[in-house]
Scaffold this active site. Structure first.
Site, PDB file in Angstrom:
ATOM      1  N   ILE A  73       0.845  -1.212   0.000  1.00  0.00           N
ATOM      2  CA  ILE A  73       0.000   0.000   0.000  1.00  0.00           C
ATOM      3  C   ILE A  73       0.870   1.248   0.000  1.00  0.00           C
ATOM      4  O   ILE A  73       0.602   2.207  -0.732  1.00  0.00           O
ATOM      5  CB  ILE A  73      -0.978  -0.016   1.199  1.00  0.00           C
ATOM      6  CG1 ILE A  73      -2.033  -1.103   0.984  1.00  0.00           C
ATOM      7  CG2 ILE A  73      -1.655   1.348   1.371  1.00  0.00           C
ATOM      8  CD1 ILE A  73      -2.939  -1.369   2.182  1.00  0.00           C
ATOM      9  N   LYS A  76       2.021   1.971  -3.409  1.00  0.00           N
ATOM     10  CA  LYS A  76       0.944   2.506  -4.258  1.00  0.00           C
ATOM     11  C   LYS A  76       0.686   3.976  -3.929  1.00  0.00           C
ATOM     12  O   LYS A  76       0.528   4.809  -4.836  1.00  0.00           O
ATOM     13  CB  LYS A  76      -0.340   1.672  -4.066  1.00  0.00           C
ATOM     14  CG  LYS A  76      -0.220   0.272  -4.636  1.00  0.00           C
ATOM     15  CD  LYS A  76      -1.382  -0.643  -4.238  1.00  0.00           C
ATOM     16  CE  LYS A  76      -1.087  -2.083  -4.654  1.00  0.00           C
ATOM     17  NZ  LYS A  76      -2.111  -3.055  -4.202  1.00  0.00           N
ATOM     18  N   VAL A 119      -9.427  -3.057  -3.192  1.00  0.00           N
ATOM     19  CA  VAL A 119      -9.461  -3.706  -1.889  1.00  0.00           C
ATOM     20  C   VAL A 119      -8.170  -4.509  -1.788  1.00  0.00           C
ATOM     21  O   VAL A 119      -7.925  -5.404  -2.601  1.00  0.00           O
ATOM     22  CB  VAL A 119     -10.685  -4.641  -1.775  1.00  0.00           C
ATOM     23  CG1 VAL A 119     -10.707  -5.309  -0.404  1.00  0.00           C
ATOM     24  CG2 VAL A 119     -11.970  -3.869  -2.027  1.00  0.00           C
ATOM     25  N   GLN A 120      -7.329  -4.147  -0.834  1.00  0.00           N
ATOM     26  CA  GLN A 120      -6.046  -4.841  -0.699  1.00  0.00           C
ATOM     27  C   GLN A 120      -6.290  -6.262  -0.199  1.00  0.00           C
ATOM     28  O   GLN A 120      -6.933  -6.473   0.824  1.00  0.00           O
ATOM     29  CB  GLN A 120      -5.149  -4.069   0.293  1.00  0.00           C
ATOM     30  CG  GLN A 120      -3.739  -4.603   0.400  1.00  0.00           C
ATOM     31  CD  GLN A 120      -2.919  -4.354  -0.881  1.00  0.00           C
ATOM     32  OE1 GLN A 120      -3.020  -3.303  -1.502  1.00  0.00           O
ATOM     33  NE2 GLN A 120      -2.129  -5.334  -1.269  1.00  0.00           N
ATOM     34  N   LEU A 121      -5.784  -7.228  -0.952  1.00  0.00           N
ATOM     35  CA  LEU A 121      -5.956  -8.644  -0.581  1.00  0.00           C
ATOM     36  C   LEU A 121      -4.624  -9.201  -0.083  1.00  0.00           C
ATOM     37  O   LEU A 121      -3.572  -8.711  -0.486  1.00  0.00           O
ATOM     38  CB  LEU A 121      -6.453  -9.439  -1.781  1.00  0.00           C
ATOM     39  CG  LEU A 121      -7.807  -8.977  -2.359  1.00  0.00           C
ATOM     40  CD1 LEU A 121      -8.195  -9.827  -3.561  1.00  0.00           C
ATOM     41  CD2 LEU A 121      -8.908  -8.994  -1.316  1.00  0.00           C
ATOM     42  N   ASP A 145      -8.571  -2.443 -10.227  1.00  0.00           N
ATOM     43  CA  ASP A 145      -7.811  -3.702 -10.196  1.00  0.00           C
ATOM     44  C   ASP A 145      -8.331  -4.675 -11.267  1.00  0.00           C
ATOM     45  O   ASP A 145      -7.680  -5.688 -11.543  1.00  0.00           O
ATOM     46  CB  ASP A 145      -7.949  -4.374  -8.816  1.00  0.00           C
ATOM     47  CG  ASP A 145      -6.716  -4.149  -7.940  1.00  0.00           C
ATOM     48  OD1 ASP A 145      -5.666  -3.728  -8.467  1.00  0.00           O
ATOM     49  OD2 ASP A 145      -6.809  -4.405  -6.718  1.00  0.00           O
ATOM     50  N   ARG A 193      -3.199 -19.999 -14.923  1.00  0.00           N
ATOM     51  CA  ARG A 193      -4.570 -19.572 -15.267  1.00  0.00           C
ATOM     52  C   ARG A 193      -5.234 -18.878 -14.086  1.00  0.00           C
ATOM     53  O   ARG A 193      -6.446 -18.993 -13.877  1.00  0.00           O
ATOM     54  CB  ARG A 193      -5.397 -20.761 -15.764  1.00  0.00           C
ATOM     55  CG  ARG A 193      -5.295 -21.969 -14.869  1.00  0.00           C
ATOM     56  CD  ARG A 193      -6.058 -23.199 -15.373  1.00  0.00           C
ATOM     57  NE  ARG A 193      -5.684 -24.345 -14.559  1.00  0.00           N
ATOM     58  CZ  ARG A 193      -6.282 -25.520 -14.549  1.00  0.00           C
ATOM     59  NH1 ARG A 193      -7.325 -25.730 -15.348  1.00  0.00           N
ATOM     60  NH2 ARG A 193      -5.878 -26.507 -13.785  1.00  0.00           N
ATOM     61  N   GLY A 293      12.736  -6.327 -11.108  1.00  0.00           N
ATOM     62  CA  GLY A 293      12.944  -5.215 -12.043  1.00  0.00           C
ATOM     63  C   GLY A 293      12.307  -5.421 -13.395  1.00  0.00           C
ATOM     64  O   GLY A 293      12.584  -4.689 -14.349  1.00  0.00           O
ATOM     65  N   VAL A 295       8.493  -7.442 -14.466  1.00  0.00           N
ATOM     66  CA  VAL A 295       7.039  -7.240 -14.375  1.00  0.00           C
ATOM     67  C   VAL A 295       6.656  -6.491 -13.100  1.00  0.00           C
ATOM     68  O   VAL A 295       5.748  -5.655 -13.111  1.00  0.00           O
ATOM     69  CB  VAL A 295       6.308  -8.613 -14.445  1.00  0.00           C
ATOM     70  CG1 VAL A 295       4.823  -8.454 -14.195  1.00  0.00           C
ATOM     71  CG2 VAL A 295       6.561  -9.278 -15.805  1.00  0.00           C
ATOM     72  N   GLY A 296       7.352  -6.783 -12.010  1.00  0.00           N
ATOM     73  CA  GLY A 296       7.006  -6.208 -10.703  1.00  0.00           C
ATOM     74  C   GLY A 296       6.684  -4.716 -10.726  1.00  0.00           C
ATOM     75  O   GLY A 296       5.564  -4.321 -10.360  1.00  0.00           O
TER      76      GLY A 296
END
Lengths: 322, 322
Positions: A73, A76, A119-121, A145, A193, A293, A295-296
């Site tokens: 969070i 973000k 909503v943080q999961l 999201d 998937r 460094g 996709v993250g």
């Protein structure tokens, strides 16, 4: 041009190993996410000027106090602040009930000055809370999201202009774009998937006109499937499971894995690796994302992109209503 | 056992050609759909006894008066009547506006005695009507065509128990089950990505644990992709485009195509063929659906199945509420 930029970057990073063997161009998520965030900062600045002080607004709803969630969070909120997005952190105690969490979601849904709600999961509550129910309670037009059924349905059926795309696969597409390799007509293979990576990644590649194969834990001939991929996206959650010798010469390899493996040479006693065995795969791939460094850093950038896009749509609807 | 039954049926139909070449077992949609409809009639009869006269109820909403729609609707009403489903045909004039169509949908949504609602497409109105808007106005728990975003989202993300599956791909799965060939771990290839056939077919095969490749008009190497399919489902809409020589020896071939081609030997001057070149494909496939009499009859049977399933869910919810 961007792909040329990445290639120079690669040569800086990888070309210094003194080998003349073909080594993949590194697709830098740090660099690409910065490009995205810079673009968004400009967009937000323009909005502010054009619509007298208007700012995109994001709410991050947290239940409880998990350390990992706190860290995500704060990343973000920091990214939002840098771009000029007004991000609010709403925290409910771990004693919150499902009804209370739903009530918080609904109150943000109804607040016309908020354009994005995540909503943080996982939800960190002492009470039993149905995560699906909470995720689907988020208004589809604030679901930045992209995890609600409605957004998943639109994405899976090709209505890409009318939905929010989950942030990780959206970031992967941005990285693929940076390579300059066209997706249409290529054979893409997705491993995994899951709702947040593999399944929406399949949809994005398909509706960008790739022929797409989805592999998973029940796929008996993974090396053979992988060997046919012009574009390979791996979200399997298993450290270094994809071996370099499986990879097609010249393929684009996007690694969504984040796995901690023991490493005695590090002070922490561990290091982070992807789902792809990088050292061997970069001998065959044309382009490859590093871990960390790769996709993250894109995931947070694409969350910001969705929020700004939501604000744009809000302005358009508001103008249409007048 | 059913697969043995189909095989005997095949030998009756195909084995009489006096050839010793391997010929595919025909998967009969006429036969399988009858099995489904017989089972549903029993289910409905039991419901009626158990819940004092209760009957599943379906509304078919039509706008306008297209001949083809009239024919399809009469087939659905007839199937419903035979099973014991109370089916109503609601017809709006072609002068109906979008608001009137939406109002009709909402009034059926709110009627607790109706368990299934389908909107017959295409809408035949002199007014401009947004078909997507109408389709998505159908309550997800009465959407027995499975065409709303919410049901598509659930299916695409693997929540198969909690959604309605579109009737044609659901029928294809039933036909595949009849062969006795297990889907898990197989390589399935789907040609086409339409909302009613290809895209949900991919989802169903994937969540039944096949490795799935989706091909479409932008796939450059269709014969090669097809040659790797243990299970091939074709919904391309092009007469006999899949040639027998592409098909993997022993594959399960499901043909969703319905195409009219000129045929001077027929009184009508035309005949119906599928998307697969049957005469050559049945020399290589292990199992194959004919056209007509393959997938076609399954679509209506699965609509009935979804309606009965919806009624079951209604009873369960009703019991839970008490």
């Amino acid at each position: 041009m961007l792909s040329l930029v990445s290639r120079s970057f690669c040569l800086m990073v990888s070309g210094c190993q003194g080998s003349r063997r073909s080594i993949a161009t590194v697709i830098s998520g740090n660099k690409t996410s910065k490009l995205v965030r810079d673009r968004l900062r400009n967009d937000v600045e323009k909005m502010k000027v054009q619509f007298s002080g208007f700012r995109p607004s994001l709410v991050v709803l947290q239940v409880g106090d998990r350390d990992d969630s706190n860290l995500y969070i704060s990343t973000k909120l920091k990214a939002a602040a840098e771009i000029g997005i007004d991000a609010k952190h709403v925290r409910l105690p771990s004693s919150a009930t499902q009804a209370e969490v739903l009530q918080s979601v609904l109150s943000v849904n109804e607040n016309p000055s908020v354009h994005g709600l995540i909503v943080q999961l996982p939800l960190d509550s002492v009470n039993r809370i149905d995560t699906e129910l909470v995720t689907n309670a988020v208004s589809p037009d604030k679901d930045v999201d992209g995890l609600s059924c409605i957004n998943a349905g639109k994405l899976s059926r090709g209505d890409l202009k009318d939905c929010f795309i989950p942030c990780t696969p959206n970031g992967c597409m941005e990285l693929i774009r940076q390579t300059g390799v066209s997706v249409a007509g290529k054979h893409a293979v997705v491993i995994g998937r899951s709702k947040i990576v593999g399944a929406p990644m399949h949809d994005l590649l398909l509706w960008n006109h790739a022929t797409v194969t989805t592999c998973h834990s029940k796929t008996p001939d993974l090396p053979e499937q992988v060997s046919r991929a012009d574009i390979l996206v791996v979200g399997a959650g298993r450290a270094e499971m994809v071996r370099g010798e499986w990879v097609k010469q010249g393929a684009v390899v996007i690694d969504c894995g984040i796995n901690h493996v023991p490493d005695e040479t590090r002070a922490s006693g561990k290091r982070v690796v992807g789902d792809v065995h990088y050292a061997s795969a970069n001998q065959r791939a044309g382009f490859i994302t590093p871990v960390p460094g790769g996709v993250g850093p894109m995931t947070v950038a694409m969350l910001m992109e969705n929020t700004v896009q939501s604000a744009h749509r809000f302005i358009l609807r508001h103008q249409a209503d007048r």
